[in-house]
Motif scaffolding. Structure first.
Motif: not given
Length: 315
Positions: A24, A170, A173-174, A176-178, A180-181
């Motif tokens: 990231r 959105n 939510k992005d 959160k994805k970062d 989690d990843d």
């Protein structure tokens, strides 16, 4: 998304480490010897549960030399340093920048929102036990690593927010994805007031009792007066949550004892370490503020009052 993380200690440094590992775009905002060490050698994390150490290169600079426009600013400083972050955020933020304070002190997001009215400032909190061991080196005491964040009153305003700020939702939510990843448990909360108070019900009692008794996690992990004091203060925070209209929906004593059991026996809190080293500390926001909240909401908090009285006398 481009992230600026203000503070590179046991909160910001840990987040920056894992997010950088996951490729990231992260810049750690730091200063002094810790910054110099990261720039020269990278950032090291020692993991107490398995004895391993990992070093990775990170992007790190001070506030003065940061000239990018981040999509997300994670504010990971101590409460007493919060004011210093406002001019920096005002300078680097664009209209769509999201600010997520990840502090121990309850209610930080609302206070920052007043000073940053043109930006979205969420509330947020983190579950992690880590600290700077030496410049460029962090020590992580347990595996737990969770960031909870969300928009205040999101549950009641959800429809309106979705219509007016779909892109913002959105983006949340992005984020959160970062997380989690990156191996970070990211939780986008629809009731961040309750969730932040739940976190506060751990970090405040453990810090207050740890400082009151001058003990480590080991003393709370076994039966005794320290553990009972910790449990009592959790119940007092739960009573405050009830009076504030956001009652806990689970037994926070049980939840927090489980968190406690995952820590290394020698672990202490950042507030303990700061006080013992004669540094500024978050004692006002983590201890004295609970007494004030008790008075404000007419909720008895006798254990907190006892601890606060002793700390005022001795510190």
């Amino acid at each position: 998304m481009k992230y600026a993380i203000i503070g590179a200690g046991g909160t910001g440094g840990i987040l920056g480490f894992y997010m950088t590992k996951a490729d990231r775009d992260v810049t750690l905002i730091a200063r002094g010897r810790h910054l110099a060490a990261m720039q020269e050698k990278g950032l090291a994390v020692e993991k107490m549960w398995d004895g391993t150490t990992e070093i990775i290169p990170v992007k790190a600079m001070d506030m003065e030399h940061y000239v990018e426009q981040p999509d997300v600013v994670l504010v990971c400083v101590k409460g007493y340093s919060l004011e210093d972050t406002i001019p920096f955020i005002q300078r680097v933020a664009k209209p769509s920048t999201i600010v997520i304070p990840v502090l121990n002190i309850y209610g930080t997001g609302a206070k920052m929102q007043e000073q940053l009215p043109k930006l979205l400032v969420t509330d947020g909190c983190i579950y992690v036990s880590a600290n700077i061991k030496e410049p460029g080196v962090l020590i992580q005491h347990g595996r737990i690593l969770r960031v909870v964040y969300g928009v205040r009153n999101m549950s009641s305003q959800k429809v309106n927010i979705k219509r007016a700020h779909e892109e913002m939702l959105n983006a949340l939510k992005d984020i959160k994805k970062d997380f989690d990843d990156s191996g970070i448990d990211g939780v986008l909360s629809e009731n961040i007031q309750r969730d932040a108070l739940e976190k506060f019900s751990y970090v405040s009692p453990i810090g207050a009792a740890g400082l009151y008794y001058h003990v480590t996690a080991a003393d709370f992990q076994r039966e005794g007066k320290q553990r009972e004091a910790f449990k009592t203060m959790i119940r007092e925070v739960a009573a405050l949550a009830e009076a504030m209209g956001v009652p806990f929906e689970r037994d926070m004593v049980e939840v927090n004892l489980k968190i406690l059991s995952s820590l290394a026996p020698e672990a202490t809190t950042s507030m303990q370490r700061d006080v013992m080293e004669g540094k500024d500390s978050e004692i006002d926001g983590l201890v004295y503020e609970v007494v004030r909240m008790g008075e404000r909401y007419h909720v008895p908090v006798p254990m907190y009052a006892k601890v606060a009285e002793k700390l005022r006398e001795n510190l």
